[in-house]
Design a protein around this motif. Structure first.
Motif, PDB file in Angstrom:
ATOM      1  N   THR A 117       0.763  -1.079  -0.140  1.00  0.00           N
ATOM      2  CA  THR A 117       0.099   0.248   0.090  1.00  0.00           C
ATOM      3  C   THR A 117       0.676   1.198   0.048  1.00  0.00           C
ATOM      4  OG1 THR A 117      -1.776  -1.146   1.185  1.00  0.00           O
ATOM      5  CG2 THR A 117      -1.773   1.244   1.284  1.00  0.00           C
ATOM      6  N   THR A 118       0.501   2.289  -0.833  1.00  0.00           N
ATOM      7  CA  THR A 118       1.327   3.346  -0.855  1.00  0.00           C
ATOM      8  C   THR A 118       0.617   4.529  -0.300  1.00  0.00           C
ATOM      9  OG1 THR A 118       0.448   3.883  -3.147  1.00  0.00           O
ATOM     10  CG2 THR A 118       2.311   2.460  -3.239  1.00  0.00           C
ATOM     11  N   LYS A 119       1.432   5.813  -0.156  1.00  0.00           N
ATOM     12  CA  LYS A 119       0.939   6.835   0.694  1.00  0.00           C
ATOM     13  C   LYS A 119       1.375   8.068  -0.285  1.00  0.00           C
ATOM     14  CE  LYS A 119       1.882   4.365   4.764  1.00  0.00           C
ATOM     15  NZ  LYS A 119       2.795   3.305   4.470  1.00  0.00           N
ATOM     16  N   ASN A 120       0.523   9.070  -0.189  1.00  0.00           N
ATOM     17  CA  ASN A 120       1.045  10.543  -0.913  1.00  0.00           C
ATOM     18  C   ASN A 120       1.848  11.134   0.574  1.00  0.00           C
ATOM     19  OD1 ASN A 120       1.263  12.137  -2.508  1.00  0.00           O
ATOM     20  ND2 ASN A 120      -0.753  13.353  -2.374  1.00  0.00           N
ATOM     21  N   VAL A 121       2.896  11.559  -0.264  1.00  0.00           N
ATOM     22  CA  VAL A 121       3.629  12.201   0.841  1.00  0.00           C
ATOM     23  C   VAL A 121       4.110  13.728   0.500  1.00  0.00           C
ATOM     24  CG1 VAL A 121       6.103  12.009   2.321  1.00  0.00           C
ATOM     25  CG2 VAL A 121       4.928   9.698   1.373  1.00  0.00           C
ATOM     26  N   SER A 122       3.907  14.445   1.609  1.00  0.00           N
ATOM     27  CA  SER A 122       4.202  15.886   1.236  1.00  0.00           C
ATOM     28  C   SER A 122       5.607  16.228   2.058  1.00  0.00           C
ATOM     29  CB  SER A 122       3.234  16.827   1.949  1.00  0.00           C
ATOM     30  OG  SER A 122       3.662  18.047   2.007  1.00  0.00           O
ATOM     31  N   GLY A 123       6.354  16.703   1.273  1.00  0.00           N
ATOM     32  CA  GLY A 123       7.792  16.987   1.764  1.00  0.00           C
ATOM     33  C   GLY A 123       8.837  16.952   0.688  1.00  0.00           C
ATOM     34  N   THR A 124       9.948  16.986   1.086  1.00  0.00           N
ATOM     35  CA  THR A 124      11.137  17.240   0.060  1.00  0.00           C
ATOM     36  C   THR A 124      12.240  16.077   0.069  1.00  0.00           C
ATOM     37  OG1 THR A 124      10.958  19.660   0.000  1.00  0.00           O
ATOM     38  CG2 THR A 124      13.096  18.555  -0.819  1.00  0.00           C
ATOM     39  N   VAL A 125      12.743  15.382  -0.851  1.00  0.00           N
ATOM     40  CA  VAL A 125      13.866  14.522  -0.674  1.00  0.00           C
ATOM     41  C   VAL A 125      14.894  15.068  -1.476  1.00  0.00           C
ATOM     42  CG1 VAL A 125      14.680  12.184  -1.314  1.00  0.00           C
ATOM     43  CG2 VAL A 125      12.202  12.564  -0.605  1.00  0.00           C
ATOM     44  N   LYS A 126      16.012  15.429  -0.652  1.00  0.00           N
ATOM     45  CA  LYS A 126      17.277  16.050  -1.630  1.00  0.00           C
ATOM     46  C   LYS A 126      18.336  14.789  -2.038  1.00  0.00           C
ATOM     47  CE  LYS A 126      19.069  19.610   0.605  1.00  0.00           C
ATOM     48  NZ  LYS A 126      19.561  20.573   1.624  1.00  0.00           N
TER      49      LYS A 126
ATOM     50  N   VAL B 180      12.104  18.337  -9.205  1.00  0.00           N
ATOM     51  CA  VAL B 180      11.035  17.347 -10.025  1.00  0.00           C
ATOM     52  C   VAL B 180      10.160  17.109  -8.974  1.00  0.00           C
ATOM     53  CG1 VAL B 180      10.511  15.688 -11.447  1.00  0.00           C
ATOM     54  CG2 VAL B 180      12.693  16.800 -11.656  1.00  0.00           C
ATOM     55  N   SER B 181       8.892  17.600  -9.198  1.00  0.00           N
ATOM     56  CA  SER B 181       7.656  17.327  -8.230  1.00  0.00           C
ATOM     57  C   SER B 181       6.988  16.002  -8.754  1.00  0.00           C
ATOM     58  CB  SER B 181       6.649  18.501  -7.995  1.00  0.00           C
ATOM     59  OG  SER B 181       7.547  19.606  -7.634  1.00  0.00           O
ATOM     60  N   VAL B 182       6.739  15.064  -7.783  1.00  0.00           N
ATOM     61  CA  VAL B 182       5.672  13.721  -8.058  1.00  0.00           C
ATOM     62  C   VAL B 182       4.669  13.929  -6.898  1.00  0.00           C
ATOM     63  CG1 VAL B 182       5.737  11.342  -8.173  1.00  0.00           C
ATOM     64  CG2 VAL B 182       7.848  12.731  -8.813  1.00  0.00           C
ATOM     65  N   GLY B 183       3.608  14.040  -7.195  1.00  0.00           N
ATOM     66  CA  GLY B 183       2.530  14.422  -6.237  1.00  0.00           C
ATOM     67  C   GLY B 183       2.880  15.443  -5.408  1.00  0.00           C
ATOM     68  N   ASP B 184       2.744  15.334  -3.987  1.00  0.00           N
ATOM     69  CA  ASP B 184       3.073  16.424  -3.096  1.00  0.00           C
ATOM     70  C   ASP B 184       4.598  16.140  -2.744  1.00  0.00           C
ATOM     71  OD1 ASP B 184       0.472  17.475  -3.228  1.00  0.00           O
ATOM     72  OD2 ASP B 184      -0.106  16.074  -1.540  1.00  0.00           O
ATOM     73  N   THR B 185       5.398  15.510  -3.476  1.00  0.00           N
ATOM     74  CA  THR B 185       6.687  15.292  -2.793  1.00  0.00           C
ATOM     75  C   THR B 185       7.637  15.878  -3.852  1.00  0.00           C
ATOM     76  OG1 THR B 185       6.224  13.064  -2.225  1.00  0.00           O
ATOM     77  CG2 THR B 185       8.600  13.707  -2.439  1.00  0.00           C
ATOM     78  N   ASP B 186       8.613  16.768  -3.506  1.00  0.00           N
ATOM     79  CA  ASP B 186       9.633  17.389  -4.350  1.00  0.00           C
ATOM     80  C   ASP B 186      10.975  16.827  -4.174  1.00  0.00           C
ATOM     81  OD1 ASP B 186       7.743  19.558  -5.051  1.00  0.00           O
ATOM     82  OD2 ASP B 186       8.343  20.941  -3.348  1.00  0.00           O
ATOM     83  N   PHE B 187      11.357  16.289  -5.436  1.00  0.00           N
ATOM     84  CA  PHE B 187      12.768  15.867  -5.377  1.00  0.00           C
ATOM     85  C   PHE B 187      13.980  16.986  -5.809  1.00  0.00           C
ATOM     86  CE2 PHE B 187       9.847  12.344  -5.501  1.00  0.00           C
ATOM     87  CZ  PHE B 187      10.219  11.347  -4.676  1.00  0.00           C
ATOM     88  N   GLU B 188      14.611  17.461  -5.038  1.00  0.00           N
ATOM     89  CA  GLU B 188      15.524  18.182  -5.118  1.00  0.00           C
ATOM     90  C   GLU B 188      16.975  17.487  -5.582  1.00  0.00           C
ATOM     91  OE1 GLU B 188      16.350  20.795  -1.876  1.00  0.00           O
ATOM     92  OE2 GLU B 188      14.213  21.699  -2.147  1.00  0.00           O
ATOM     93  N   LEU B 189      17.162  17.674  -6.926  1.00  0.00           N
ATOM     94  CA  LEU B 189      18.413  17.013  -7.399  1.00  0.00           C
ATOM     95  C   LEU B 189      19.834  17.976  -7.499  1.00  0.00           C
ATOM     96  CD1 LEU B 189      16.802  15.225 -10.595  1.00  0.00           C
ATOM     97  CD2 LEU B 189      16.778  14.628  -8.243  1.00  0.00           C
ATOM     98  N   TYR B 190      20.502  17.614  -6.746  1.00  0.00           N
ATOM     99  CA  TYR B 190      21.798  18.498  -7.085  1.00  0.00           C
ATOM    100  C   TYR B 190      22.945  17.686  -7.621  1.00  0.00           C
ATOM    101  CZ  TYR B 190      19.566  20.913  -2.945  1.00  0.00           C
ATOM    102  OH  TYR B 190      18.929  21.636  -2.334  1.00  0.00           O
ATOM    103  N   VAL B 191      22.732  18.379  -9.084  1.00  0.00           N
ATOM    104  CA  VAL B 191      23.513  17.422 -10.206  1.00  0.00           C
ATOM    105  C   VAL B 191      24.957  17.936  -9.968  1.00  0.00           C
ATOM    106  CG1 VAL B 191      23.912  16.952 -12.310  1.00  0.00           C
ATOM    107  CG2 VAL B 191      21.693  17.239 -11.400  1.00  0.00           C
ATOM    108  N   ARG B 192      25.868  16.912 -10.123  1.00  0.00           N
ATOM    109  CA  ARG B 192      27.491  17.282 -10.078  1.00  0.00           C
ATOM    110  C   ARG B 192      28.015  16.612 -11.181  1.00  0.00           C
ATOM    111  NH1 ARG B 192      25.217  20.750  -7.424  1.00  0.00           N
ATOM    112  NH2 ARG B 192      25.573  21.361  -5.158  1.00  0.00           N
ATOM    113  N   ASP B 193      29.015  17.216 -11.835  1.00  0.00           N
ATOM    114  CA  ASP B 193      29.904  16.691 -12.961  1.00  0.00           C
ATOM    115  C   ASP B 193      31.106  16.062 -12.331  1.00  0.00           C
ATOM    116  OD1 ASP B 193      30.869  16.098 -15.146  1.00  0.00           O
ATOM    117  OD2 ASP B 193      31.491  17.993 -15.915  1.00  0.00           O
ATOM    118  N   THR B 194      31.164  14.701 -12.488  1.00  0.00           N
ATOM    119  CA  THR B 194      32.233  14.001 -11.810  1.00  0.00           C
ATOM    120  C   THR B 194      33.703  13.945 -12.738  1.00  0.00           C
ATOM    121  OG1 THR B 194      31.774  11.681 -12.533  1.00  0.00           O
ATOM    122  CG2 THR B 194      30.918  12.557 -10.572  1.00  0.00           C
ATOM    123  N   GLY B 195      33.304  14.299 -14.104  1.00  0.00           N
ATOM    124  CA  GLY B 195      34.254  14.216 -15.218  1.00  0.00           C
ATOM    125  C   GLY B 195      34.908  12.777 -15.330  1.00  0.00           C
TER     126      GLY B 195
END
Length: 487
Positions: free
Chosen positions: A68-77, A122-137
């Motif tokens: 069973t899944t739940k709609n989650v409000s918040g941020t994942v970094k 990127v928001s999926v439902g009420d969850t914000d996914f904050e992507l901190y993209v870094r270039d490793t080269g």
């Protein structure tokens, strides 16, 4: 016992879906007719109850994890580590694009484009996914430094990425383990990441396929379905190349194939005539090359230009390698390339972890369409694994009801990932090492068809699957000699 599922034009597919030849026409028709999220009743938002898939492999892989899944409000970094500059930037680009596509599929949205180093949400439902993209080269030391910064300064909840196996290993040993921040490796492919006790950890996951899966599928196919009985192994002299050689050696010997020699060479090694002659003199009927695009074009160029009696097999490479191989074929055997001409080169069959035309299901149809529209190319070798990594993280949030990294990781253990390009439930994280098992295919190179030429910049592409090897057969079992991971 190896289970080879041979695939005619129409066969039963995953979940009872009909498997048909994937073409540009039915990609566009299927996606355009019902929309990205409405395919086969999959909402993409993962906000309904899922049925549990019982694991029947006997390998302690969990019992599915689709609950069973739940709609989650918040941020994942999430700290994202990929090489998005330099000679191997395409590795990082396709990996990042696959991850963005996985998030987009779950959000019923188009994949984000133009994403480079920096912060993207990127928001999926009420969850914000904050992507901190870094270039490793593609630098091991830079990956370590960036991962440390993401954990200490950005306070990320999770880490994802690394195309280099050496970089992934370093990040695990020096950052992920020390900080307790969950890490999803990918597309780094060395099998040791999820089989060696020094890197295996209850917070380390990988959805992306690995070198052992290449060997356990392609190696067994060659041993059982071709006349190759003597093989010479070549590999790059670092973790990835050694993993390829070691896994093929074990699998082939177990199947009664004689290893007549093996040789490790530096990356970008260019002098291949003497080495290929040595394999010929040793009586090899086949050779394996464990290399990236930094070396494979040199090997293929010399092989195609010479007169060798043996066959070349291994893993189907990315577009940039296939481009060089196709150009070399055109130069050596002439234009236009034909299936019959290519067969005479004895290149293949090759194992493919994923290519856009190997899996025919509604999720993949949607993925190929949205990815191609967003990025101008078809999904490539690494994209299914990184799509699935993102899909699993979102599913972990919904199942745990939490945005905390360790809670998401707990939900991912033993998880059957619902939405994947290999079909619904196409990847399953094994409880004993957090490596996702999934099916693999074997295919020969064929001339690129007109329908894909605009979005696959190479003269050759994977042909119709010769066989599909199920995930249970392709993955290192819990009790295997090379499995020192115990979670």
């Amino acid at each position: 016992m190896l289970t080879l599922q041979y695939l005619p034009l129409v066969t039963p597919g995953i979940g009872g879906m009909t498997r048909r030849r994937l073409t540009r026409r039915n990609v566009l028709t299927s996606a355009g007719a019902v929309g990205i999220a409405g395919l086969a009743g999959c909402t993409g938002n993962d906000d309904t109850n899922d049925t549990t898939n019982d694991d029947k492999s006997g390998n302690d892989n969990g019992t599915g994890g689709m609950t069973t899944t739940k709609n989650v409000s918040g941020t994942v970094k999430i700290g994202v580590l990929q090489p998005i500059s330099g000679s191997l930037k395409y590795y990082g680009q396709q990996s990042l694009w696959g991850f963005l596509s996985g998030l987009a599929y779950k959000a019923d949205a188009d994949p984000k484009t133009g994403v480079k180093s920096g912060k993207t949400v990127v928001s999926v439902g009420d969850t914000d996914f904050e992507l901190y993209v870094r270039d490793t080269g593609f630098s091991q030391s830079k990956a370590k430094k960036l991962a440390t910064n993401l954990v200490t300064d950005q306070k990320v909840d999770m880490l994802f990425g690394c195309a280099s196996s050496s970089s992934a290993t370093t990040v695990i040993k020096t950052v992920a383990k020390a900080s307790g921040v969950p890490y999803v490796a990918g597309p780094a492919a060395s099998a040791s990441i999820t089989s060696d006790g020094e890197t295996c950890n209850n917070l380390v996951f990988r959805a992306s396929e690995n070198t052992a899966m290449d060997a356990r599928s392609g190696g067994k196919y060659v041993a059982k379905e071709t006349d190759v009985k003597k093989v010479y192994l070549f590999g790059a002299d670092y973790s990835f190349g050694k993993a390829v050689v070691n896994n093929y050696e074990q699998v082939l010997e177990d199947e009664g194939v004689e290893i007549v020699g093996k040789k490790f060479v530096p990356q970008e090694h260019s002098e291949w005539k003497g080495l290929l002659d040595k394999a010929q003199d040793a009586g090899a009927q086949g050779i394996v090359g464990g290399f990236t695009v930094a070396t494979l074009p040199n090997l293929f160029t010399e092989y195609l230009s010479g007169s060798y009696d043996y066959r070349v097999f291994g893993g189907f490479a990315t577009q940039i390698t296939n481009k060089v191989v196709g150009q070399t074929m055109q130069k050596v055997i002439g234009k236009p390339l034909t299936k019959e001409k290519i067969e005479k080169t004895k290149l293949g069959p090759f194992t493919t972890r994923y290519h856009w035309n190997q899996y025919d299901n509604d999720i993949n149809t949607s993925f190929v369409d949205s990815y191609t529209k967003a990025y101008g190319v078809v999904p490539d070798l690494f994209t299914s694994g990184t799509f699935t990594a993102a899909s699993a993280i979102v599913q972990g949030v919904h199942q745990s009801g939490s945005t905390k990294g360790t809670d998401i990781a707990e939900a991912m253990r033993g998880m059957t990932v619902k939405d994947t390009p290999k079909g619904e439930g196409g990847y399953v994280f094994q409880k004993y090492n957090n490596q996702a098992r999934s099916s693999m295919t074997v295919a020969n190179p064929v001339p690129t068809t007109d329908e894909w030429a605009d979005n696959w910049d190479a003269a050759v592409m994977p042909g119709e699957p010769l066989a599909t090897i199920e995930g249970e057969e392709a993955t290192i079992p819990k009790d295997a000699a090379g499995m020192s991971c115990s979670l």
